[in-house]
Write an enzyme that holds these catalytic residues in place. Structure first.
Site, PDB file in Angstrom:
ATOM      1  N   GLU A 102       0.743  -1.082  -0.029  1.00 43.83           N
ATOM      2  CA  GLU A 102      -0.223   0.040   0.073  1.00 43.83           C
ATOM      3  C   GLU A 102       0.743   1.286   0.137  1.00 43.83           C
ATOM      4  OE1 GLU A 102      -3.816  -1.472   2.288  1.00 43.83           O
ATOM      5  OE2 GLU A 102      -2.496  -1.010   3.595  1.00 43.83           O
ATOM      6  N   CYS A 135     -10.835   0.430   7.698  1.00 48.46           N
ATOM      7  CA  CYS A 135     -10.257   1.827   8.055  1.00 48.46           C
ATOM      8  C   CYS A 135     -10.880   2.949   7.144  1.00 48.46           C
ATOM      9  CB  CYS A 135      -8.762   1.715   7.826  1.00 48.46           C
ATOM     10  SG  CYS A 135      -8.248   1.000   5.921  1.00 48.46           S
TER      11      CYS A 135
HETATM   12 ZN   LIG Z   1      -8.342   2.941   4.855  1.00 46.00          ZN
END
Ligand SMILES: [Zn+2]
Length: 657
Positions: A312, A412
């Site tokens: 990421e 998230c």
């Molecule tokens: Zn996130």
């Protein structure tokens, strides 16, 4: 001389409220001083409360985030802990969102949600203040796996929720609980009793905020320690290497943003927070340097950052493929947080420019128009429609379904969106000892004590679809003060008039037009930011989109979505005519009403290439074209009508067809 409405610095109801004011160029204003009253963001704040919040609470219950904590106390709950090891943070971010929301507009129901959650957390919290449902469920030892454990990351989000609640409502029960957890960290790590740090930054900015609100220096010292020890390989290589954790190079020496993009930008926010309290220039310079590198070489046109799926992470400079982009929603939010702190520290409008770009494009695209679907990954090109996310369920992979899923295993992003939308009033305007600055344009009411009197002003605008912004002064102190209006970097030919009198509208080096005068009630400022359609090119080193252009208008990036095109138009085969005419079309029928853009283009017939992916230069198969009119919509609206193909960057063709 500014006197904020809240008497104590650090307690202003804003997402970042420094306690020291000698390192601030601009002072934040609280959501009680700047209220968004409608328009694009006001509608979204209403939807955030009416739709997204109950939706999130349902999923937090359904997916176990609540039960994971409930089972630790004597309130029952399921025997097995469920979900990701950092699921506590999903609840904390949602609570922070609710805290901002009830600060904006009280709600007994939402206050009760916070009260219930606080009771649940009090029952779950251990005697010594420790709180983490993964560790307390026996799944790991305390602080034994800082690389992956997210214990301080979760603690940071609890602290941020508690500080937000205290700032907006004065309610300090959750704050007391969060302090017990922070004190536990101070006892465990403070005074360099340990010299390692959580693999996921977040605790740094949270501890600075807790210091700001409470005045307890031990929290600031611990934040300082965490920033200082990072960068020396203290976390270990983990699965992706030290750079993933920003632990390979000390932050003061790091020239650019590296590694996991959310981590890198939460750290940047914390580093600038630390500067704002301590005045250590090397920290500000690190933030400015890394931010500059990020914008020049590692940011998408939509404001998305972090191009790599693996880790990421930020990629190499100019590694910005449109179709393989990761561009996590949380990374965009982290970029806004870091940029806002840099704006407060420097007063430079370029930071507000990036905030505007990110909010109106990447961030706005993250959420469905209905408010109950979310993108985790935000592509700027989708070559073929993908399967829709399961209705009222989670995709097998969180990364890239054809429509916005209702929730994620790794959840998230949705509650991060909630807290950002609810606190947006805190990002519109600031004050300094000369007056008031407007950074983002939205219908709003501003109410700030300035010198010997109150400034009250209303802002009216249809931004982002229209560039006219009207500011009406409702009340002013007697002495002159300066109204500063940001002129976005994309804007050419801005004009400004006061009570019908035209004034020079040239922005200064920081990007603002400054109007100083003795204001009177009833004065009207009219700022016009012309919004012709424009074509944008990327830096030539971004090979993946060289030879293409993007359509932009005002702060909005546009895209071609397959569902808006004529039958048989393959978005892989379209080219804008070199002399294309771009027409703005009012489309009340489209996506709740928007401005579409029509463009003259051609569709290639690539069938001569069938069976071959390449040809010798000069021997390419003949390709015929036919003319077509393409319809572009604001990027943030894509994927609201089922799975589709989409592209932002469009090849610019020759004169043909
Ligand atoms: Zn996130």
């Amino acid at each position: 001389m500014i006197t904020p409405s809240s008497a104590v610095p650090g307690r202003i109801a804003a997402p970042c409220a420094p306690r020291a004011d000698d390192h601030l160029v601009l002072h934040p204003l609280g959501i009680d001083q700047v209220e968004i009253t409608g328009g694009f963001w006001g509608d979204w704040q209403d939807r955030n409360r009416a739709v997204t919040t109950p939706h999130a609470l349902k999923w937090l219950e359904r997916d176990g985030a609540m039960d994971n904590l409930r089972r630790l106390g004597d309130a029952g709950g399921e025997p097995e802990r469920r979900g990701m090891l950092f699921s506590d943070s999903d609840l904390y971010k949602a609570l922070e969102g609710i805290a901002w929301d009830i600060g904006r507009k009280p709600s007994p129901e939402l206050a009760a949600v916070i009260a219930d959650a606080t009771r649940l957390l009090e029952q779950a919290q251990e005697e010594d203040g420790y709180l983490n449902s993964w560790v307390q469920a026996g799944r790991a030892e305390r602080f034994a796996d800082l690389a992956h454990g997210h214990e301080m990351y979760c603690a940071g989000h609890l602290i941020q929720a508690a500080v937000a609640l205290a700032r907006t409502t004065g309610e300090d029960e959750l704050l007391a609980l969060a302090r017990r957890l922070a004190d536990n960290l101070v006892r465990e790590f403070g005074d360099r009793r340990r010299v390692d740090v959580d693999g996921h930054p977040e605790i740094e900015t949270a501890l600075v905020e807790l210091y700001r609100y409470t005045g307890d220096r031990s929290y600031l010292d611990l934040a300082q320690q965490f920033v200082d020890v990072r960068g020396h390989g203290v976390i270990g290589p983990g699965d992706f290497g030290s750079a993933y954790f920003q632990d390979d190079v000390p932050v003061r020496e790091q020239p650019t943003v590296v590694g996991h993009s959310v981590r890198a930008l939460y750290l940047m926010a914390g580093v600038v927070d630390l500067f704002l309290e301590t005045g250590e220039r090397a920290l500000l310079e690190a933030g400015e340097r890394q931010w500059g590198s990020m914008v020049a070489e590692k940011t998408y046109l939509t404001g998305a950052v972090g191009s790599r799926f693996e880790g990421e992470a930020f990629g190499d400079p100019f590694e910005l493929p449109p179709d393989l982009i990761y561009g996590e929603t949380c990374a965009g939010i982290a970029s806004v947080m870091a940029s806002w702190r840099l704006l407060l520290a420097t007063g430079q409008g370029k930071y507000a420019d990036l905030i505007e770009r990110t909010l109106h494009n990447l961030f706005a695209a993250s959420t469905s128009t209905a408010g109950d679907g979310f993108f985790y990954v935000n592509p700027v090109q989708r070559r073929r429609p993908r399967d829709a996310a399961p209705v009222d369920g989670k995709p097998l992979r969180s990364d890239a379904p054809g429509t916005r899923p209702a929730w994620f295993d790794c959840a998230c992003c949705p509650p991060n969106i909630m807290r950002t939308v609810a606190s947006l009033g805190g990002y519109l305007a600031t004050a300094d000892d000369t007056g008031v600055q407007l950074h983002l344009y939205a219908p709003a009411e501003i109410d700030v004590l300035l010198g010997d009197g109150q400034v009250r002003a209303t802002v009216q605008t249809d931004y982002p679809l229209d560039g006219t912004v009207t500011v009406r002064v409702e009340q002013s102190p007697s002495q002159p003060w300066t109204l500063s209006l940001r002129i976005p970097a994309w804007c050419r030919g801005a004009s400004v008039e006061v009570d019908g009198e035209q004034l020079p509208a040239t922005a200064d080096d920081d990007g603002y037009v400054r109007i100083e005068r003795a204001w009177a009630s009833g004065d009207v400022v009219r700022l016009v930011l012309p919004m012709p359609v424009r074509l944008t090119v990327a830096h030539p080193a971004v090979d993946a989109v060289r030879g293409t252009v993007a359509i932009e208008r005002g702060p909005l990036t546009y895209c071609l979505e397959s569902v808006d095109q004529s039958t048989g138009v393959d978005l892989d085969a379209v080219e804008l005519a070199a002399d294309t005419q771009l027409r703005v079309v009012t489309r009340p029928d489209l996506l709740g009403g928007t401005l579409a853009i029509e463009a003259d283009a051609v569709v290639r017939d690539d069938s001569g290439w069938d069976g071959s992916g390449w040809a010798s230069l000069g021997e390419e198969p003949a390709t015929s074209t036919r003319p077509v009119t393409l319809t572009a919509i604001p990027y943030y609206l894509w994927a609201n009508r089922g799975p589709s193909a989409m592209r932002v960057w469009i090849p610019l063709g020759d004169r043909r067809g």
